[in-house]
Structure formats: C-alpha cells, structure tokens
Design a protein around this motif. Sequence first.
Motif, PDB file in Angstrom:
ATOM      1  N   ARG A  59       0.835  -1.203   0.000  1.00 62.87           N
ATOM      2  CA  ARG A  59       0.000   0.000   0.000  1.00 62.87           C
ATOM      3  C   ARG A  59       0.867   1.249   0.000  1.00 62.87           C
ATOM      4  N   THR A  60       1.904   1.247   0.860  1.00 66.21           N
ATOM      5  CA  THR A  60       2.818   2.381   0.894  1.00 66.21           C
ATOM      6  C   THR A  60       3.532   2.533  -0.451  1.00 66.21           C
ATOM      7  N   LEU A  61       3.951   1.404  -1.026  1.00 67.83           N
ATOM      8  CA  LEU A  61       4.648   1.447  -2.306  1.00 67.83           C
ATOM      9  C   LEU A  61       3.741   1.991  -3.407  1.00 67.83           C
ATOM     10  N   ARG A  62       2.459   1.599  -3.392  1.00 71.18           N
ATOM     11  CA  ARG A  62       1.515   2.115  -4.384  1.00 71.18           C
ATOM     12  C   ARG A  62       1.383   3.627  -4.278  1.00 71.18           C
ATOM     13  N   LEU A  63       1.276   4.138  -3.048  1.00 67.69           N
ATOM     14  CA  LEU A  63       1.154   5.581  -2.846  1.00 67.69           C
ATOM     15  C   LEU A  63       2.404   6.317  -3.336  1.00 67.69           C
ATOM     16  N   LEU A  64       3.561   5.782  -3.000  1.00 66.89           N
ATOM     17  CA  LEU A  64       4.806   6.429  -3.418  1.00 66.89           C
ATOM     18  C   LEU A  64       4.899   6.492  -4.943  1.00 66.89           C
ATOM     19  N   MET A  65       4.525   5.396  -5.610  1.00 72.37           N
ATOM     20  CA  MET A  65       4.641   5.347  -7.064  1.00 72.37           C
ATOM     21  C   MET A  65       3.605   6.227  -7.754  1.00 72.37           C
ATOM     22  N   MET A  71      10.272  -9.722 -22.663  1.00 70.61           N
ATOM     23  CA  MET A  71       8.832  -9.508 -22.581  1.00 70.61           C
ATOM     24  C   MET A  71       8.225 -10.568 -21.671  1.00 70.61           C
ATOM     25  N   VAL A  72       7.528 -10.117 -20.620  1.00 70.22           N
ATOM     26  CA  VAL A  72       6.845 -11.047 -19.712  1.00 70.22           C
ATOM     27  C   VAL A  72       5.474 -10.473 -19.396  1.00 70.22           C
ATOM     28  N   THR A  73       4.568 -11.336 -18.970  1.00 70.35           N
ATOM     29  CA  THR A  73       3.271 -10.857 -18.496  1.00 70.35           C
ATOM     30  C   THR A  73       3.398 -10.433 -17.031  1.00 70.35           C
ATOM     31  N   ILE A  74       2.434  -9.641 -16.578  1.00 69.88           N
ATOM     32  CA  ILE A  74       2.439  -9.243 -15.170  1.00 69.88           C
ATOM     33  C   ILE A  74       2.322 -10.474 -14.277  1.00 69.88           C
ATOM     34  N   ASP A  75       1.547 -11.446 -14.718  1.00 69.75           N
ATOM     35  CA  ASP A  75       1.390 -12.674 -13.939  1.00 69.75           C
ATOM     36  C   ASP A  75       2.726 -13.417 -13.815  1.00 69.75           C
ATOM     37  N   GLN A  76       3.480 -13.496 -14.913  1.00 67.73           N
ATOM     38  CA  GLN A  76       4.796 -14.155 -14.865  1.00 67.73           C
ATOM     39  C   GLN A  76       5.755 -13.383 -13.965  1.00 67.73           C
ATOM     40  N   LEU A  77       5.676 -12.071 -14.050  1.00 73.27           N
ATOM     41  CA  LEU A  77       6.532 -11.238 -13.204  1.00 73.27           C
ATOM     42  C   LEU A  77       6.202 -11.455 -11.731  1.00 73.27           C
ATOM     43  N   GLN A  78       4.922 -11.651 -11.431  1.00 70.54           N
ATOM     44  CA  GLN A  78       4.504 -11.890 -10.053  1.00 70.54           C
ATOM     45  C   GLN A  78       5.112 -13.185  -9.515  1.00 70.54           C
ATOM     46  N   GLU A  79       5.197 -14.192 -10.357  1.00 72.55           N
ATOM     47  CA  GLU A  79       5.779 -15.461  -9.927  1.00 72.55           C
ATOM     48  C   GLU A  79       7.288 -15.331  -9.703  1.00 72.55           C
ATOM     49  N   ALA A 101       7.572 -10.448  -4.020  1.00 77.12           N
ATOM     50  CA  ALA A 101       7.476  -9.490  -2.911  1.00 77.12           C
ATOM     51  C   ALA A 101       6.645  -8.266  -3.291  1.00 77.12           C
ATOM     52  N   ILE A 102       6.563  -7.954  -4.577  1.00 80.09           N
ATOM     53  CA  ILE A 102       5.817  -6.789  -5.066  1.00 80.09           C
ATOM     54  C   ILE A 102       4.461  -7.238  -5.587  1.00 80.09           C
ATOM     55  N   ASP A 103       3.414  -6.516  -5.221  1.00 69.21           N
ATOM     56  CA  ASP A 103       2.095  -6.756  -5.810  1.00 69.21           C
ATOM     57  C   ASP A 103       2.055  -5.975  -7.128  1.00 69.21           C
ATOM     58  N   TRP A 104       2.545  -6.610  -8.180  1.00 72.10           N
ATOM     59  CA  TRP A 104       2.797  -5.899  -9.426  1.00 72.10           C
ATOM     60  C   TRP A 104       1.536  -5.336 -10.055  1.00 72.10           C
ATOM     61  N   LEU A 105       0.475  -6.097 -10.100  1.00 69.61           N
ATOM     62  CA  LEU A 105      -0.737  -5.628 -10.767  1.00 69.61           C
ATOM     63  C   LEU A 105      -1.309  -4.394 -10.077  1.00 69.61           C
ATOM     64  N   SER A 106      -1.411  -4.418  -8.741  1.00 73.06           N
ATOM     65  CA  SER A 106      -2.009  -3.276  -8.051  1.00 73.06           C
ATOM     66  C   SER A 106      -1.097  -2.052  -8.110  1.00 73.06           C
ATOM     67  N   CYS A 107       0.204  -2.248  -7.991  1.00 73.43           N
ATOM     68  CA  CYS A 107       1.131  -1.107  -8.029  1.00 73.43           C
ATOM     69  C   CYS A 107       1.165  -0.469  -9.417  1.00 73.43           C
ATOM     70  N   LEU A 108       1.210  -1.303 -10.455  1.00 68.89           N
ATOM     71  CA  LEU A 108       1.252  -0.755 -11.812  1.00 68.89           C
ATOM     72  C   LEU A 108      -0.085  -0.141 -12.200  1.00 68.89           C
TER      73      LEU A 108
END
Length: 740
Positions: free
Chosen positions: A203-209, A312-320, A324-331
Amino acid sequence: MHPPLSEPASLSLLLTWFRRVEARVGRTTGTDPARGMGALWSQERPPEEGQPTERSRWQAMARQLLTTVLFLSVLLGSCVLFIYIFWSCRPRTCDTPVCRRLLDHYLKSGNISVAPCTDFFSFACGKAKGTLAEEIKRQLQRILESSGSWHPGSEEEKAFQFYSSCMDTDAIEAEGAGPLRHIIEELGGWQISGNWTSLDFNRTLRLLMSQYGHFPFFRAYLSPHPSPPHQLVIQIDQPKFDIPLGQELEQKNYAQILREYLTYLNCLGKLLGGNPSKVQEHAYLSISITSQLSRFLRPPGQQRTQGKLFQMVTIDQLQEMAPAIDWLSCLQATFTPMSLSPSQLVVVHDLDYLQNMSKVLEKQLLEHRDFLQSHMIFGLVEALSPALDSKFQEARRLLNQKVRELTEQPPMPTRPRWMECVEETDAAFKPTLAAVFVRETFSPSTQSAAMELFTAIKDALITHLRRLPWIDEETQKKAQDKVTQVQVTMGAPEWALKPALARQEYNDTHLRPSYLQSFLSSVRSRQARIIQSSFQPSPHHRWKVSPWEVSAHYSSSDHMVAFPAGLLLPPFFHPGYPRAVNFGAAGSIMVHELLRIFSQLLLPGCCQACDNRAVLQCLENHYAAFPLPHGISFNGSRTFQENVADMGSLAIALQAYKNRLLWHYGETTLPRLDLSPHQLFFLSYAQVMCREPSTQDSQDTHSPPSLRVHGPLSNTPAFARYFSCPRGTLLNPSRRCQLW
C-alpha cells in the motif's frame, strides 16, 4: 513575310552579299576583289602597281587608329568588369547589431593571442565563461520574470505563479518541514518520530509510485517498445541509486561514501524531529538495504554483452518471479486510467535484478518491516529535497561535495536559486513554457533559414557518400536513401508552435499555498499527461524535446531528426550571420546528427561491405597522440564513434559551405577579427565545443572539448592552408586519416 530559304539558297545569297561588300571595299582601297580576303590585309604590292597614294596612306592609318581604339576600349571594359566582379565577390563587413553582438561574443570567449596552429581550442574558447545551455536558461529566466499580462487562470499564469512560488524562499523557510511531516503521516509515519502505523508494505509502495512519482526499488515508466512498431509499453528497469556502484570504486572509498550517506540520512531524520538513537539505527539499515540491492545492478554494457537488454513477460509471470511486489495493483495505480490485467505484457530490462530484489525485500518484511518503511521515506525525502527549505538543500549539497571528492570528480559549481526554479518550471509546465519561449525567440523566418541550411547540409552529405572509397556501391545507395528519406523537425514541435494544444495540458495542475504541494501536484499532472499520450494514435511520434535544449536528437524508430530552437539561436545560428558562421556551427551539428542514421557503418566489424579497418585504426591512433589538459581523462574506445562523427561533421559541413559559395556570392565577415570567411567557418565550428574541461562527465561518450576541436581540424588540410600552419605543427601533421 518571305518564306524561309533552303540551305543552298541561303548560302548562295550570303556569298553574293559578301562579294558585293568585298568589291565595295576594293574600290575604296584599290584592291582587286578577285584576289580574295588575303589581299585585303596584304602590305605587299606587285611591281606593276604604283606606289600608294596619299589618300590610301591616311585611310590605312585611320583603320589602324580605329583598331587600336577598339582594342583599348575592349581592354578597358574587361578591366572594369573584372574589378566589378572582384569587389562584388569580395566579403563585405557585416556591421548589423546581430553581427556586432556575435563579434563581442567571440572577442570575450576567445584568446586571439594564442597561436591557432598549435592550440585552436584556446584561440576560440580560451576565455569562454558558461555554456549555451546556461545562456538559454537566462533567457527563460527573463521570460518568467517579465511582467506579462496573462489571462486570469490561464496556463501561462499558472507557470509564472509556479516560478514565483519557487523563488519565494522566505515563504518556503517559514513553512520549514511542516508540509513534509504531513506527507509522512499520510504514508503511515515512521518509527523514528514515534508515530508509526504498521501499514501494508505494498500500500505504501503504491502511494509512493502513483502520488509522489517515487520508485524506491525499481523504475516503472511508459516508453516506446525497443522493437518495431515501437508502441508505448510499460517498462520495468533497474533503479537509479545515488550511491555509486561498489564494484566501480576502491573498497576504502566505497566504505567512506557509505559513511557520508549515513551522515546525510541522520541529518534528514533530525530535521524531521526524529529521536537521534532511532534515526541512527534506521539510517544504518536503510544504507544496508541500498548496498545489498546495488550489488545486483549491472551496467547497460554488461546487459548488452549478455544479450539481456530486455525481455517480454506478463504481469502474472513477473509476479511469480518477483513475488514481494504486488505488481498488478502497483502498476495499475501508477498507470491509471490504463486498464491492466495479469496477462498484460511488460518490458523487463533486468529480470535477474528483480528476482534478487524480491528476495531482499521478503527477508526485510519478515525481520524489519519498520526499517523498510523508514527506507522508503528516506528515499522520498531525498527526492523532494529541491522543494524543501535551505536546511534540507544544504545537507544535500554537502553530501554531493563529499561524494565527488571521494570519487575524484571536480566540485560542482554553486547553482543560483533562479536556475533551479527555471528547471522545475520547465519540468512542471513544459508545453506552456515552450510555447512562450518559441514565440519570444524563434521566428518563422529563422525556422525557414534553418530549413534552408539543413537542405544544403543534407544534399552535401548525399553527394559525399558517393565519393567514399571504403564502402561498396550498394551500401552507398542504401545510405543515400536513408538520408533522403529522413524527416526533420526544426526548432520546435507542433505543440509548441500551437499554444492551444499546450493549454489543454494543465487542467489538473493546482497551485497550493505551499510550494511543496504545488510541486507534487505538478508531478502527478506530468505523469497523467504521459499516460494520456498512450491513448493517442502513434504517440511515439510526439516530439518530447524541449525547444530550449541544446542537443539534437535522432529517433531511429521514427527515422526523424529534431533540432531544437536552442541550437538555432545566437551564437550558433541567425539568418543575418555570415554564412560561414551558420555552416560552421549549426551546420556541423546537423551533419553530426545525420551521421547517426548509419552509425553502424562506422563500427569495426559491423559492415561487411566496408573496407575501413585501416582508416579506423588510423583515427584511433590519431586521437591517442593528442595532449590533454591536466586531470582530464580520455577513453578512446568509449568515445570512438563520436570521434568519427566529429570528423565527418567538419568535413561535410565544410563541403556544404564551399558548395554554397560556388553558387551564391556576397559572403560577409565580421569586423575587427581580421579573419577570412573560411577562417571564420573554423572558428564557429570550434565555438560549438566551448565549455570548461572540468565539466567532463566520466561517462560522456564524447571526447574532451579540446580534443573534439583539435582532432578534426588537424585531419583537415583546408584548415592548415587557410591559417598558414607550418608543416609539423600540432594542427598540420605529416600524416592524416582519410575517412571522409
């Protein structure tokens, strides 16, 4: 009308007329028509003829006198015509106000007491103070401080108020750290001040970004895809840490740099009211996190060598791979209103770094979640320091000074407040400020003259390519076609030339009583504009270069060159300058950028049809032999490609200038300099390089300024000829490299 005569009839009539004239002349002079033309001019008389009469002698004398008068008349007319042509083609002195200002600039920046054949850089730049970029910033300062009458609520008024708010240091000092403490509280606080709410890390990371444009562990941005068709795509890249990479420094220096950063973070914590013992502990852990992450960074050159520039990767692949990062919500929060899904493809520039980063964060989340919170806030405070009071800025200045000393870099000059505020206003209100700048400095006539110069440069380059002996005919043709097809933007992009487009950009920019809040509002507005551009057709064609920039740009994806107005203003260009100045300065810059179109032809081993190995080795040796100012380093392999382009820019700009002189007479020169037009051409070329050697960036791909002047000039026979340089002097060597 008489019908046209046939060829035999015409010839017969002409012969008849000629005989009549001959007979008439014969009667007058006593010659026989039957003896033909030879008798007309003969001085001999057959014995049977008597002596010439008194009348015939006078007639002969009259003919001789008339012939003499006609000859002298023709001779006199030729002399008059020759003198007229000579004086018409002779350079005239340009004594207009714009030329007098240019003369004053040359006299102040150069040192004409230096011998040009041994040190032309000092001859042209020996007393130079500042750079063109600094002068343009002063122009922007004058514009922003002018008392213009702006419509209330207009974007122009917002830009001027933003600059005024930045310059109001009394108000900024009065607010102190209050606005910053409020932001920290919104983020959940931190333990060093005693009021910390243990919020979710992501949540903090999302706000910062999304709200503050701060990326503490990686960078995420929209940029054209590295491969065609170059559509805008989200890219995930390595972060940019202020701490230099440990592998680039000696161990003792790196340890000392870490101690200086620790001192700096301690200072930030105390300025924000933190408990000294807790500040020390959290600052130490923050440095530890940065140090761990920096070990996984790889320079772009190493990535290229390993073939891992991007994946090139999907967000889902990056998540795997980096959980540690919730990639979909942060992006999604960062790139709203884009609609993202787990299957969304993104470009990753260093997947190994992201995987290692994730492991470091997972460990910190288990053991030191509060330290991780403090680490992110420390980074935010550093990023916001330009908008904070003098105590924060002084702490930052001291850190930069210590780090530069430890990395053996020259000290950075002290920058005045107005310069920082101009840069921040540029970042916050680029389209609006660009429209005002273009209106004030770059007229349509200047743009038209610059396009005329570019056409002459491009034509000279196309012709020059046909004469290069080291590439085959097919490669020459391809290179010529690429130059012919290149598109050019001159001076400013469409959005700067049409202010109505700029006014649509800032509806979401809101000025606040606090400069820090206005600063953050501009950050969010800028991010929203970038994202909004992704919904426009062919967004990558939109020129994002500021009109006041002083470096040209070539986009390989668009096959387009852009020459900002900053390069097309005095002292590099003006429609009223002598042509020598415009071709030598702005013209050489244009050639340099055009040569990027086929830069791969100039790299060893990249062009199988190019037989240039020997000449490229000659150039490398040529540059290595030049002396450099004390303390200035030179990496020939890193600067090689730019050195080759510098050579070409001078050679082809000079040829274009000669072509122009061949077809357009009426060149002018400057008074008091006692320089011919060609000498003025070389002086203006060197003026482009005028800057302090101490400002040389260790990662700059260009050679030091003096070498950028002396390398090409010493390889140009015309320079030695026009300056009468003795054989064997520095700029008239016994051997040259014939690449161009």
